[in-house]
Design an enzyme around this catalytic site. Structure first.
Site, PDB file in Angstrom:
ATOM      1  N   HIS A   1       0.066   1.623   6.901  1.00 52.30           N
ATOM      2  CA  HIS A   1       1.069   1.509   5.903  1.00 52.30           C
ATOM      3  C   HIS A   1       2.290   2.533   6.725  1.00 52.30           C
ATOM      4  CE1 HIS A   1       3.737   1.511   2.493  1.00 52.30           C
ATOM      5  NE2 HIS A   1       3.578   2.641   2.407  1.00 52.30           N
TER       6      HIS A   1
ATOM      7  N   CYS B   1       6.155  -3.595   4.936  1.00 49.98           N
ATOM      8  CA  CYS B   1       6.603  -2.103   4.951  1.00 49.98           C
ATOM      9  C   CYS B   1       7.150  -1.548   6.451  1.00 49.98           C
ATOM     10  CB  CYS B   1       5.273  -1.161   4.788  1.00 49.98           C
ATOM     11  SG  CYS B   1       3.973  -1.296   5.626  1.00 49.98           S
TER      12      CYS B   1
END
Length: 358
Positions: free
Chosen positions: A116, A230
């Protein structure tokens, strides 16, 4: 907007649990399934629309989520407005990266390079730190596969992604299994201009896209669809800062991508044209049959059976139905079918040397 701009896995997946976990209709078990399918696969339209890759559709406003869509982990629980910095402030910009779902699986997905991405900021005048990230409102499974609701003819999607800004950087979290590194230094004025862009980007780019789809793993292969996750938000923000005059350090930066490989996609239509009163009933049934094995709340036996059904559809019959820009596409799948990569994308070069403000 409760995310960026008001009082408040790509492959992202929120890197932490957050606070305020609420009721959930939408628990998914497909992260391990995607990894299994990638391993197993290694073993085993309309001409006017054919602009490749298909441009990601932006919208004039962000709609309110349907009440049916409930997140297990509350989106942006500690979100706050983006502050206005003093023009002469010096802001440090940090690259943040940690394993997806670290709060649940620890560093397991980090070993698989499923990461992430986020951005950190530090004001040297106030010594306050901030984190900015973009992720799914209703978790990754809901953004990747629909719900087949008995009372509805068409698949029902709980797919939105948004930016989240909050005060503080969890140094130990990012450093322990990931990355926290300074990548640039900007002025407060440049930060404020970036903040205005973030609000506009967040209001017009409303949905998450898990897959990057292209013709083959080879360099230069035709790309059919881009992901929107992301890491893409981080990359867009870096590009905007470079456009505003930011100088980035020369360091290696890698990002997770989940690829599907297919021949040229075929455009099928939108919800109305496929599932409406005059739609193609045979096609509608085929799409729902494809998505059926991805449904949530499966027993262990059902889950294993669904894995076999997915393998049969994607690898044996080489079929995949993609929902992109609120439209359906057919992908004639090709070996190696699906692959998770961790590839380098360099930091951008400064675009304008007159706007740095430093």
């Amino acid at each position: 907007m409760a995310q960026v701009g008001s009082a408040g896995p790509g492959a992202c997946g929120r890197r932490g649990a957050g606070a305020g976990a609420g009721p959930e209709r939408t628990t998914w078990r497909w992260a391990p399934a995607l990894l299994w399918l990638a391993t197993a696969a290694a073993v085993a339209g309309d001409p006017s629309r054919r602009q490749w890759p298909v441009p990601y559709k932006r919208f004039s406003f962000r709609p309110e989520p349907d009440p049916y869509c409930q997140a297990k982990y509350t989106f942006c629980p500690t979100g706050s407005p983006i502050p206005v910095m003093k023009d002469d402030d010096v802001i440090e910009v940090f690259r943040l990266q940690a394993p997806v779902w670290e709060f649940k699986y620890g560093d397991l997905l980090g070993h698989l390079k499923i990461m992430h991405d986020a951005i950190g900021f530090r004001s040297t005048l106030t010594e306050k730190n901030y984190t900015m990230e973009w992720y799914e409102l209703f978790q990754l499974g809901n953004c990747t596969f629909p719900h087949l609701r008995p009372e509805m003819n068409a698949p029902f999607w709980c797919n939105q992604g948004a930016a989240c800004f909050f005060e503080g950087i969890d140094d130990s979290h990012w450093k322990e299994n990931g990355t926290l590194v300074l990548v640039a230094t900007i002025s407060g004025g440049m930060f404020n201009r970036m903040a205005k862009w973030v609000k506009q980007d967040n209001e017009t780019g409303i949905y998450y896209e898990t897959w990057t789809v292209q013709a083959s793993p080879e360099s230069g292969a035709e790309r059919w669809f881009e992901s929107y996750d992301c890491s893409k938000f981080v990359l867009r923000t870096y590009e905007k800062l470079a456009e505003l005059g930011a100088d980035f350090k020369k360091i290696e930066t890698n990002y997770t991508r989940i690829f599907l490989y297919s021949g040229e996609p075929t455009y099928l239509g939108n919800e109305t044209s496929v599932f409406g009163p005059t739609g193609n009933k045979t096609l509608a049934l085929a799409i729902k049959k494809f998505y059926y094995p991805f449904k949530p709340h499966l027993s262990t036996k059902e889950f294993l059976l669904s894995l076999l059904q997915i393998f049969d559809a994607v690898v044996i019959h080489r079929e995949f139905y993609l929902f992109y820009n609120f439209e359906y596409w057919f992908l004639p799948m090709k070996y190696p079918f699906i692959k998770i990569t961790y590839e380098e994308i360099p930091l951008p070069n400064r675009k304008n040397r007159t706007l740095s403000g430093l």
